[in-house]
Design a protein around this motif. Structure first.
Motif, PDB file in Angstrom:
ATOM      1  N   ALA A 169      42.062-106.239  -0.951  1.00 41.92           N
ATOM      2  CA  ALA A 169      40.637-106.729  -1.280  1.00 41.92           C
ATOM      3  C   ALA A 169      40.806-107.931  -2.075  1.00 41.92           C
ATOM      4  O   ALA A 169      39.742-108.905  -1.852  1.00 41.92           O
ATOM      5  CB  ALA A 169      40.434-105.671  -2.277  1.00 41.92           C
ATOM      6  N   GLN A 170      41.872-108.148  -2.794  1.00 42.18           N
ATOM      7  CA  GLN A 170      41.785-109.317  -3.511  1.00 42.18           C
ATOM      8  C   GLN A 170      42.058-110.719  -2.678  1.00 42.18           C
ATOM      9  O   GLN A 170      41.657-111.766  -3.164  1.00 42.18           O
ATOM     10  CB  GLN A 170      42.868-109.273  -4.817  1.00 42.18           C
ATOM     11  CG  GLN A 170      42.418-108.264  -5.856  1.00 42.18           C
ATOM     12  CD  GLN A 170      43.477-107.934  -6.802  1.00 42.18           C
ATOM     13  OE1 GLN A 170      44.844-108.203  -6.660  1.00 42.18           O
ATOM     14  NE2 GLN A 170      43.154-107.250  -7.841  1.00 42.18           N
ATOM     15  N   ASP A 171      42.927-110.463  -1.770  1.00 44.43           N
ATOM     16  CA  ASP A 171      43.312-111.306  -0.917  1.00 44.43           C
ATOM     17  C   ASP A 171      41.732-111.844   0.118  1.00 44.43           C
ATOM     18  O   ASP A 171      41.748-112.912   0.262  1.00 44.43           O
ATOM     19  CB  ASP A 171      44.350-111.033   0.257  1.00 44.43           C
ATOM     20  CG  ASP A 171      45.803-110.760  -0.066  1.00 44.43           C
ATOM     21  OD1 ASP A 171      46.101-111.373  -1.408  1.00 44.43           O
ATOM     22  OD2 ASP A 171      46.631-110.317   0.208  1.00 44.43           O
TER      23      ASP A 171
ATOM     24  N   ALA B  46      39.451-102.822   3.284  1.00 47.46           N
ATOM     25  CA  ALA B  46      40.696-103.037   2.656  1.00 47.46           C
ATOM     26  C   ALA B  46      41.433-101.651   2.301  1.00 47.46           C
ATOM     27  O   ALA B  46      40.896-100.793   1.414  1.00 47.46           O
ATOM     28  CB  ALA B  46      40.257-103.493   1.390  1.00 47.46           C
ATOM     29  N   ALA B  47      42.602-101.548   2.783  1.00 46.19           N
ATOM     30  CA  ALA B  47      43.430-100.478   2.414  1.00 46.19           C
ATOM     31  C   ALA B  47      43.897-100.358   0.983  1.00 46.19           C
ATOM     32  O   ALA B  47      44.354 -99.352   0.623  1.00 46.19           O
ATOM     33  CB  ALA B  47      44.522-100.357   3.814  1.00 46.19           C
ATOM     34  N   THR B  48      44.185-101.390   0.495  1.00 49.07           N
ATOM     35  CA  THR B  48      44.566-101.539  -0.786  1.00 49.07           C
ATOM     36  C   THR B  48      44.010-102.583  -1.678  1.00 49.07           C
ATOM     37  O   THR B  48      43.120-103.335  -1.050  1.00 49.07           O
ATOM     38  CB  THR B  48      46.108-102.141  -0.688  1.00 49.07           C
ATOM     39  OG1 THR B  48      46.288-103.618  -0.205  1.00 49.07           O
ATOM     40  CG2 THR B  48      46.970-101.252   0.262  1.00 49.07           C
TER      41      THR B  48
ATOM     42  N   VAL C 287      36.021-100.761  -3.613  1.00 52.11           N
ATOM     43  CA  VAL C 287      36.186 -99.414  -3.717  1.00 52.11           C
ATOM     44  C   VAL C 287      37.444 -99.185  -2.957  1.00 52.11           C
ATOM     45  O   VAL C 287      37.320 -99.399  -1.689  1.00 52.11           O
ATOM     46  CB  VAL C 287      35.037 -98.430  -3.487  1.00 52.11           C
ATOM     47  CG1 VAL C 287      35.214 -97.032  -3.752  1.00 52.11           C
ATOM     48  CG2 VAL C 287      33.792 -98.730  -4.152  1.00 52.11           C
ATOM     49  N   ILE C 288      38.587 -98.680  -3.469  1.00 51.90           N
ATOM     50  CA  ILE C 288      39.660 -98.300  -2.818  1.00 51.90           C
ATOM     51  C   ILE C 288      39.881 -96.770  -3.185  1.00 51.90           C
ATOM     52  O   ILE C 288      39.835 -96.404  -4.243  1.00 51.90           O
ATOM     53  CB  ILE C 288      40.961 -99.163  -3.193  1.00 51.90           C
ATOM     54  CG1 ILE C 288      40.466-100.684  -3.295  1.00 51.90           C
ATOM     55  CG2 ILE C 288      42.114 -99.066  -2.418  1.00 51.90           C
ATOM     56  CD1 ILE C 288      40.364-101.174  -1.725  1.00 51.90           C
ATOM     57  N   GLY C 289      40.474 -96.114  -1.885  1.00 56.19           N
ATOM     58  CA  GLY C 289      40.767 -94.608  -2.023  1.00 56.19           C
ATOM     59  C   GLY C 289      39.700 -94.010  -1.655  1.00 56.19           C
ATOM     60  O   GLY C 289      38.401 -94.088  -1.700  1.00 56.19           O
ATOM     61  N   ALA C 290      40.181 -92.780  -0.824  1.00 57.36           N
ATOM     62  CA  ALA C 290      39.247 -91.772  -0.089  1.00 57.36           C
ATOM     63  C   ALA C 290      38.581 -91.127  -1.276  1.00 57.36           C
ATOM     64  O   ALA C 290      37.313 -90.662  -1.250  1.00 57.36           O
ATOM     65  CB  ALA C 290      40.099 -90.805   0.576  1.00 57.36           C
ATOM     66  N   ASP C 291      38.923 -90.830  -2.559  1.00 59.79           N
ATOM     67  CA  ASP C 291      38.319 -90.307  -3.682  1.00 59.79           C
ATOM     68  C   ASP C 291      37.788 -91.639  -4.793  1.00 59.79           C
ATOM     69  O   ASP C 291      37.416 -91.238  -5.830  1.00 59.79           O
ATOM     70  CB  ASP C 291      39.252 -89.570  -4.441  1.00 59.79           C
ATOM     71  CG  ASP C 291      40.747 -89.877  -4.820  1.00 59.79           C
ATOM     72  OD1 ASP C 291      40.677 -91.364  -4.585  1.00 59.79           O
ATOM     73  OD2 ASP C 291      41.534 -89.811  -5.556  1.00 59.79           O
TER      74      ASP C 291
ATOM     75  N   ARG D  43      34.247 -96.406   1.285  1.00 62.10           N
ATOM     76  CA  ARG D  43      35.630 -96.417   0.671  1.00 62.10           C
ATOM     77  C   ARG D  43      36.359 -97.432   1.285  1.00 62.10           C
ATOM     78  O   ARG D  43      36.232 -97.747   2.492  1.00 62.10           O
ATOM     79  CB  ARG D  43      36.306 -95.047   0.691  1.00 62.10           C
ATOM     80  CG  ARG D  43      35.344 -93.916   0.281  1.00 62.10           C
ATOM     81  CD  ARG D  43      35.514 -93.814  -1.417  1.00 62.10           C
ATOM     82  NE  ARG D  43      34.861 -92.687  -2.070  1.00 62.10           N
ATOM     83  CZ  ARG D  43      33.711 -92.548  -2.449  1.00 62.10           C
ATOM     84  NH1 ARG D  43      32.745 -93.557  -2.113  1.00 62.10           N
ATOM     85  NH2 ARG D  43      33.313 -91.332  -3.021  1.00 62.10           N
ATOM     86  N   TYR D  44      37.561 -97.774   0.728  1.00 66.58           N
ATOM     87  CA  TYR D  44      38.315 -98.738   1.381  1.00 66.58           C
ATOM     88  C   TYR D  44      37.607 -99.887   1.888  1.00 66.58           C
ATOM     89  O   TYR D  44      37.693-100.493   3.023  1.00 66.58           O
ATOM     90  CB  TYR D  44      39.082 -98.311   2.412  1.00 66.58           C
ATOM     91  CG  TYR D  44      39.972 -97.108   1.942  1.00 66.58           C
ATOM     92  CD1 TYR D  44      41.066 -97.388   1.510  1.00 66.58           C
ATOM     93  CD2 TYR D  44      39.997 -95.677   2.272  1.00 66.58           C
ATOM     94  CE1 TYR D  44      42.202 -96.559   0.923  1.00 66.58           C
ATOM     95  CE2 TYR D  44      40.629 -94.684   1.769  1.00 66.58           C
ATOM     96  CZ  TYR D  44      41.796 -95.170   1.439  1.00 66.58           C
ATOM     97  OH  TYR D  44      42.648 -94.058   0.751  1.00 66.58           O
ATOM     98  N   VAL D  45      36.559-100.397   1.075  1.00 70.88           N
ATOM     99  CA  VAL D  45      35.981-101.708   1.590  1.00 70.88           C
ATOM    100  C   VAL D  45      35.819-102.565   0.496  1.00 70.88           C
ATOM    101  O   VAL D  45      35.791-102.260  -0.794  1.00 70.88           O
ATOM    102  CB  VAL D  45      34.450-100.867   1.934  1.00 70.88           C
ATOM    103  CG1 VAL D  45      33.671-100.511   0.693  1.00 70.88           C
ATOM    104  CG2 VAL D  45      33.573-102.345   2.461  1.00 70.88           C
TER     105      VAL D  45
END
Length: 208
Positions: free
Chosen positions: A36-38, A30-32, A58-62, A92-94
């Motif tokens: 993730a919510q979709d 999930a990039a955003t 978890v979204i974002g490299a940090d 991340r981004y998952v």
């Protein structure tokens, strides 16, 4: 900014059974937060008859965005252990959704924590993860005579060639780890007798 992070190679589902309860873990990149919510909404729709659809992402490299839900399980026994498993694995981004179909045997708080966290861990192991590393974007400009050799040399030394554009000269877009920029600049000058242009751009993440 993180130098690297891990994410899942592809979306997928892994099922486990604990004391007759089915735990179905669905994972997706999930990039955003909206993505993730979709994904969560799609899983909920698919398993509308499930006892619970607990989730974490978890979204974002940090890991700037971290959210989780127990979806009716006792507080802290589902979403939080799922989130902790993602963070422990540097994911991340998952997004992870664990669907539970109750099997008639109560697991207790400790059992739930192990079951939900374990479902995510097993799914990560089964589906596989990839590492993405931070790169500086850069462009190399060379004349048409040298372009073919330079591009071949870049690829043969494992450089990430992101694009090649032909105009009056040839521009090759590449990705470079920060630490390699100066050494690359010297190599390029040597390889092209100082005729190549080199410009640094912004940052991006690519497969390590």
């Amino acid at each position: 900014m993180q130098d690297e992070y891990r994410t899942i190679a592809h979306a997928g589902v892994h099922e486990t059974e604990v004391n007759r309860s089915r735990f179905i873990c669905a994972l997706a990149p999930a990039a955003t937060e909206k993505e993730a919510q979709d994904f969560l909404a799609a899983v909920r729709k698919e398993h509308a008859d499930a006892t619970h659809n607990c989730w974490a992402y978890v979204i974002g490299a940090d890991a700037a965005i971290q959210k989780a839900s127990d979806d009716g399980e006792p507080g802290g026994t589902a979403g939080v252990p799922m989130l902790q498993m993602l963070l422990r694995r540097d994911m991340r981004y998952v997004v992870a959704v664990v669907t539970r179909y109750y099997g008639g045997v109560k697991l207790g708080a400790g059992g739930l924590i192990r079951a939900y966290g374990g479902a995510v861990g097993e799914a990560l192991d089964t589906l596989g993860t990839i590492t993405r590393r931070r790169f500086r974007l850069a462009s190399v400009t060379v004349d048409h005579q040298r372009a073919g050799k330079v591009e071949n040399d870049l690829r043969s030394t494992g450089r990430e060639v992101r694009g090649v554009h032909y105009g009056e000269a040839v521009t090759i877009e590449i990705g470079l780890p920060d630490a390699d920029v100066e050494a690359f600049r010297a190599w390029l000058a040597d390889a092209t007798a100082g005729t190549a242009g080199f410009a640094l751009g912004g940052e991006a993440y690519g497969d390590a």
